[in-house]
Design a protein around this motif. Structure first.
Motif, PDB file in Angstrom:
ATOM      1  N   SER A 230      23.372  34.855  55.126  1.00 44.23           N
ATOM      2  CA  SER A 230      23.458  33.417  55.374  1.00 44.23           C
ATOM      3  C   SER A 230      24.856  32.900  55.045  1.00 44.23           C
ATOM      4  CB  SER A 230      22.424  32.681  54.520  1.00 44.23           C
ATOM      5  OG  SER A 230      22.598  31.281  54.610  1.00 44.23           O
ATOM      6  N   VAL A 231      25.386  32.085  55.958  1.00 37.57           N
ATOM      7  CA  VAL A 231      26.678  31.424  55.751  1.00 37.57           C
ATOM      8  C   VAL A 231      26.505  29.948  56.075  1.00 37.57           C
ATOM      9  CG1 VAL A 231      29.109  31.298  56.369  1.00 37.57           C
ATOM     10  CG2 VAL A 231      27.949  33.507  56.362  1.00 37.57           C
ATOM     11  N   VAL A 232      26.844  29.091  55.124  1.00 39.85           N
ATOM     12  CA  VAL A 232      26.670  27.648  55.290  1.00 39.85           C
ATOM     13  C   VAL A 232      27.986  26.946  54.972  1.00 39.85           C
ATOM     14  CG1 VAL A 232      25.342  25.619  54.608  1.00 39.85           C
ATOM     15  CG2 VAL A 232      24.268  27.878  54.540  1.00 39.85           C
ATOM     16  N   GLY A 233      28.378  26.023  55.806  1.00 40.29           N
ATOM     17  CA  GLY A 233      29.553  25.207  55.519  1.00 40.29           C
ATOM     18  C   GLY A 233      29.210  24.178  54.463  1.00 40.29           C
ATOM     19  N   GLY A 234      29.981  24.153  53.372  1.00 38.59           N
ATOM     20  CA  GLY A 234      29.720  23.226  52.275  1.00 38.59           C
ATOM     21  C   GLY A 234      30.915  22.344  51.964  1.00 38.59           C
ATOM     22  N   ARG A 235      30.634  21.210  51.304  1.00 41.31           N
ATOM     23  CA  ARG A 235      31.681  20.251  50.953  1.00 41.31           C
ATOM     24  C   ARG A 235      31.464  19.795  49.512  1.00 41.31           C
ATOM     25  NH1 ARG A 235      34.812  17.024  54.182  1.00 41.31           N
ATOM     26  NH2 ARG A 235      33.504  17.428  56.012  1.00 41.31           N
ATOM     27  N   LEU A 236      32.570  19.790  48.733  1.00 45.59           N
ATOM     28  CA  LEU A 236      32.490  19.296  47.358  1.00 45.59           C
ATOM     29  C   LEU A 236      32.344  17.778  47.364  1.00 45.59           C
ATOM     30  CD1 LEU A 236      35.270  21.451  45.620  1.00 45.59           C
ATOM     31  CD2 LEU A 236      32.775  21.694  45.388  1.00 45.59           C
ATOM     32  N   GLY A 237      31.457  17.295  46.528  1.00 47.83           N
ATOM     33  CA  GLY A 237      31.210  15.857  46.502  1.00 47.83           C
ATOM     34  C   GLY A 237      32.330  15.065  45.880  1.00 47.83           C
ATOM     35  N   SER A 238      33.100  15.674  44.980  1.00 47.50           N
ATOM     36  CA  SER A 238      34.128  14.920  44.249  1.00 47.50           C
ATOM     37  C   SER A 238      35.380  14.696  45.071  1.00 47.50           C
ATOM     38  CB  SER A 238      34.493  15.664  42.951  1.00 47.50           C
ATOM     39  OG  SER A 238      34.996  16.964  43.269  1.00 47.50           O
ATOM     40  N   ASN A 239      35.782  15.656  45.891  1.00 44.99           N
ATOM     41  CA  ASN A 239      37.048  15.538  46.629  1.00 44.99           C
ATOM     42  C   ASN A 239      36.909  15.854  48.119  1.00 44.99           C
ATOM     43  OD1 ASN A 239      36.756  18.337  46.584  1.00 44.99           O
ATOM     44  ND2 ASN A 239      38.251  18.578  44.916  1.00 44.99           N
ATOM     45  N   LEU A 240      35.681  16.104  48.576  1.00 43.78           N
ATOM     46  CA  LEU A 240      35.377  16.367  49.986  1.00 43.78           C
ATOM     47  C   LEU A 240      35.996  17.657  50.519  1.00 43.78           C
ATOM     48  CD1 LEU A 240      35.686  12.774  51.515  1.00 43.78           C
ATOM     49  CD2 LEU A 240      33.708  13.887  50.446  1.00 43.78           C
ATOM     50  N   GLU A 241      36.505  18.514  49.621  1.00 43.89           N
ATOM     51  CA  GLU A 241      37.047  19.796  50.054  1.00 43.89           C
ATOM     52  C   GLU A 241      35.930  20.663  50.621  1.00 43.89           C
ATOM     53  OE1 GLU A 241      40.125  20.970  50.191  1.00 43.89           O
ATOM     54  OE2 GLU A 241      41.064  19.170  49.387  1.00 43.89           O
ATOM     55  N   ILE A 242      36.293  21.413  51.673  1.00 49.69           N
ATOM     56  CA  ILE A 242      35.277  22.204  52.359  1.00 49.69           C
ATOM     57  C   ILE A 242      35.469  23.696  52.093  1.00 49.69           C
ATOM     58  CG2 ILE A 242      34.924  20.498  54.171  1.00 49.69           C
ATOM     59  CD1 ILE A 242      36.688  22.236  55.989  1.00 49.69           C
ATOM     60  N   GLY A 243      34.384  24.427  52.315  1.00 44.23           N
ATOM     61  CA  GLY A 243      34.414  25.872  52.150  1.00 44.23           C
ATOM     62  C   GLY A 243      33.169  26.473  52.784  1.00 44.23           C
ATOM     63  N   PHE A 244      32.905  27.746  52.459  1.00 51.11           N
ATOM     64  CA  PHE A 244      31.757  28.441  53.032  1.00 51.11           C
ATOM     65  C   PHE A 244      30.928  29.070  51.907  1.00 51.11           C
ATOM     66  CE2 PHE A 244      34.994  28.355  56.308  1.00 51.11           C
ATOM     67  CZ  PHE A 244      34.270  27.907  57.408  1.00 51.11           C
ATOM     68  N   LEU A 245      29.610  28.843  52.004  1.00 50.90           N
ATOM     69  CA  LEU A 245      28.706  29.387  50.990  1.00 50.90           C
ATOM     70  C   LEU A 245      27.982  30.601  51.544  1.00 50.90           C
ATOM     71  CD1 LEU A 245      28.193  25.905  50.736  1.00 50.90           C
ATOM     72  CD2 LEU A 245      27.419  26.857  48.561  1.00 50.90           C
ATOM     73  N   ARG A 246      27.869  31.631  50.687  1.00 50.65           N
ATOM     74  CA  ARG A 246      27.136  32.843  51.032  1.00 50.65           C
ATOM     75  C   ARG A 246      26.121  33.151  49.940  1.00 50.65           C
ATOM     76  NH1 ARG A 246      32.249  33.338  52.966  1.00 50.65           N
ATOM     77  NH2 ARG A 246      32.482  34.162  55.087  1.00 50.65           N
ATOM     78  N   GLY A 247      24.983  33.667  50.339  1.00 51.16           N
ATOM     79  CA  GLY A 247      23.943  33.981  49.375  1.00 51.16           C
ATOM     80  C   GLY A 247      24.163  35.305  48.678  1.00 51.16           C
ATOM     81  N   ARG A 248      23.499  35.460  47.548  1.00 54.36           N
ATOM     82  CA  ARG A 248      23.570  36.712  46.791  1.00 54.36           C
ATOM     83  C   ARG A 248      22.301  37.555  46.955  1.00 54.36           C
ATOM     84  NH1 ARG A 248      26.178  35.287  40.836  1.00 54.36           N
ATOM     85  NH2 ARG A 248      28.363  34.978  41.516  1.00 54.36           N
ATOM     86  N   GLY A 249      21.313  37.009  47.663  1.00 53.11           N
ATOM     87  CA  GLY A 249      20.105  37.790  47.937  1.00 53.11           C
ATOM     88  C   GLY A 249      18.981  37.633  46.955  1.00 53.11           C
ATOM     89  N   SER A 250      19.134  36.810  45.912  1.00 58.24           N
ATOM     90  CA  SER A 250      18.079  36.621  44.921  1.00 58.24           C
ATOM     91  C   SER A 250      17.417  35.258  45.113  1.00 58.24           C
ATOM     92  CB  SER A 250      18.652  36.721  43.503  1.00 58.24           C
ATOM     93  OG  SER A 250      17.655  36.457  42.538  1.00 58.24           O
ATOM     94  N   VAL A 251      16.067  35.228  44.990  1.00 58.59           N
ATOM     95  CA  VAL A 251      15.343  33.967  45.166  1.00 58.59           C
ATOM     96  C   VAL A 251      14.770  33.440  43.857  1.00 58.59           C
ATOM     97  CG1 VAL A 251      14.707  34.525  47.533  1.00 58.59           C
ATOM     98  CG2 VAL A 251      13.166  35.159  45.677  1.00 58.59           C
ATOM     99  N   GLY A 252      14.923  34.179  42.786  1.00 52.71           N
ATOM    100  CA  GLY A 252      14.373  33.750  41.510  1.00 52.71           C
ATOM    101  C   GLY A 252      15.230  32.689  40.850  1.00 52.71           C
ATOM    102  N   ASP A 253      14.965  32.486  39.550  1.00 52.70           N
ATOM    103  CA  ASP A 253      15.697  31.464  38.816  1.00 52.70           C
ATOM    104  C   ASP A 253      17.185  31.794  38.750  1.00 52.70           C
ATOM    105  OD1 ASP A 253      15.602  29.034  37.110  1.00 52.70           O
ATOM    106  OD2 ASP A 253      16.323  30.424  35.572  1.00 52.70           O
ATOM    107  N   GLY A 254      17.506  33.077  38.865  1.00 53.73           N
ATOM    108  CA  GLY A 254      18.912  33.483  38.829  1.00 53.73           C
ATOM    109  C   GLY A 254      19.574  33.482  40.187  1.00 53.73           C
ATOM    110  N   GLY A 255      18.883  33.005  41.210  1.00 51.34           N
ATOM    111  CA  GLY A 255      19.456  32.979  42.554  1.00 51.34           C
ATOM    112  C   GLY A 255      20.671  32.066  42.610  1.00 51.34           C
ATOM    113  N   ARG A 256      21.758  32.574  43.164  1.00 50.25           N
ATOM    114  CA  ARG A 256      23.002  31.810  43.217  1.00 50.25           C
ATOM    115  C   ARG A 256      23.669  31.957  44.584  1.00 50.25           C
ATOM    116  NH1 ARG A 256      20.853  30.189  39.396  1.00 50.25           N
ATOM    117  NH2 ARG A 256      21.640  29.910  37.267  1.00 50.25           N
ATOM    118  N   LEU A 257      24.563  31.019  44.873  1.00 51.31           N
ATOM    119  CA  LEU A 257      25.413  31.062  46.061  1.00 51.31           C
ATOM    120  C   LEU A 257      26.863  31.151  45.610  1.00 51.31           C
ATOM    121  CD1 LEU A 257      23.754  28.087  47.973  1.00 51.31           C
ATOM    122  CD2 LEU A 257      23.342  30.509  48.408  1.00 51.31           C
TER     123      LEU A 257
END
Length: 300
Positions: free
Chosen positions: A187-214
């Protein structure tokens, strides 16, 4: 000299005479009993007869009662059994309702959250429930929802819940759809920081539990994301596959790579992917299908 013979044998009277004597005696006794009132000379005889016959009648009734009560017993027993069965069914329904009450409240809260999302974003949503999760053997993080093409759901539509971004539809049948979760490695998602509107791309790490991160890679490597900064989707052309402004998560840490002179932010998603239930699929305005569409201005 012959003895005179009247034709009757000694000791035998005609039946008519006996009947007449009995009737006369009965009338006499009844007359005496009526005239004497409370001092009737037959009271003693009546009492004696009652003392003899009464116990016999009581005993006979006691012997016959079990037989005469059999029918009433079975009728009453059947009625009691029916009452017991009905009460057991009622108790089962009450226990079931009590057991599912917390789930119903959570689902109602989730639907209320989707309604608020519609009001805040102006998007139209088809509500659906997660009915299956992809097997671990597939090395893919997907879920199946109970809404498909008959409800207006198509491939590359955004899926969210009342917490934030869930993923996107990758295929759909008439009654179901498969959703690729944003935590999936592909998964690749275009993301934007709320504080300065800077953009980037988010990728998943494959975990769905509480430790799941992007992981967020910013376009401008010189930008330093701040901890707890909120990340939202910055959207795609025509809203496919992701619409803009959907919350994704918050920055928990920033990892720098001196060799590549880049920074990568670790994002904690708002959505709990291991407890997905009610979700909403963003559909074009005016979509018609076999289930209600939650849109600005109400359900249609």
């Amino acid at each position: 000299m012959k003895r005179f013979d009247s034709g009757r044998r000694p000791g035998r009277d005609s039946p008519g005479r006996v009947l007449a004597l009995l009737v006369l005696a009965s009338v006499t006794v009844m007359t005496l009993d009526a005239k004497a009132g409370d001092a009737s000379p037959v009271d003693g005889l009546r009492s004696a007869v009652g003392n003899v016959v009464g116990p016999v009648e009581t005993a006979a009734d006691g012997v016959a009662r079990p037989f005469t009560s059999v029918k009433a017993f079975f009728r009453t027993n059947d009625s009691l059994r029916a009452d017991v069965s009905r009460l057991e069914a009622d108790n089962a329904r009450l226990r079931s309702a009590r057991a599912t009450d917390p789930l119903d409240r959570k689902r109602l809260a989730a639907l209320d959250g989707l309604t608020r999302t519609v009001a805040e974003t102006g998007y139209s949503l088809v509500a659906a429930r997660v009915v299956a999760m992809g097997p671990l053997q597939s090395f893919s993080r997907t879920v199946t929802i109970d809404a498909g093409t008959s409800a207006g759901v198509r491939k590359d539509m955004t899926v969210l819940n009342n917490d934030g971004l869930v993923g996107r539809v990758v295929r759909a049948t008439r009654s179901t759809a498969t959703v690729l979760l944003v935590v999936d490695r592909d998964s690749v998602v275009g993301g934007r920081l709320g504080s300065n509107l800077e953009i980037g791309f988010l990728r998943g790490r494959g975990s769905v539990g509480d430790g799941g991160r992007l992981e967020l890679d910013l376009v401008d490597n010189a930008v330093m994301p701040a901890k707890d900064d909120v990340v939202v989707t910055w959207g795609s052309e025509n809203g496919v596959p992701y619409v803009a402004g959907i919350p994704i998560g918050t920055v928990t840490s920033v990892v720098s790579s001196p060799r590549q002179s880049s920074r990568r932010a670790v994002i904690k998603p708002f959505v709990n992917f291991s407890a997905l239930d009610v979700v909403g699929v963003v559909v074009p305005k005016g979509t018609r299908g076999d289930r209600p569409v939650v849109a600005a201005g109400g359900v249609r």
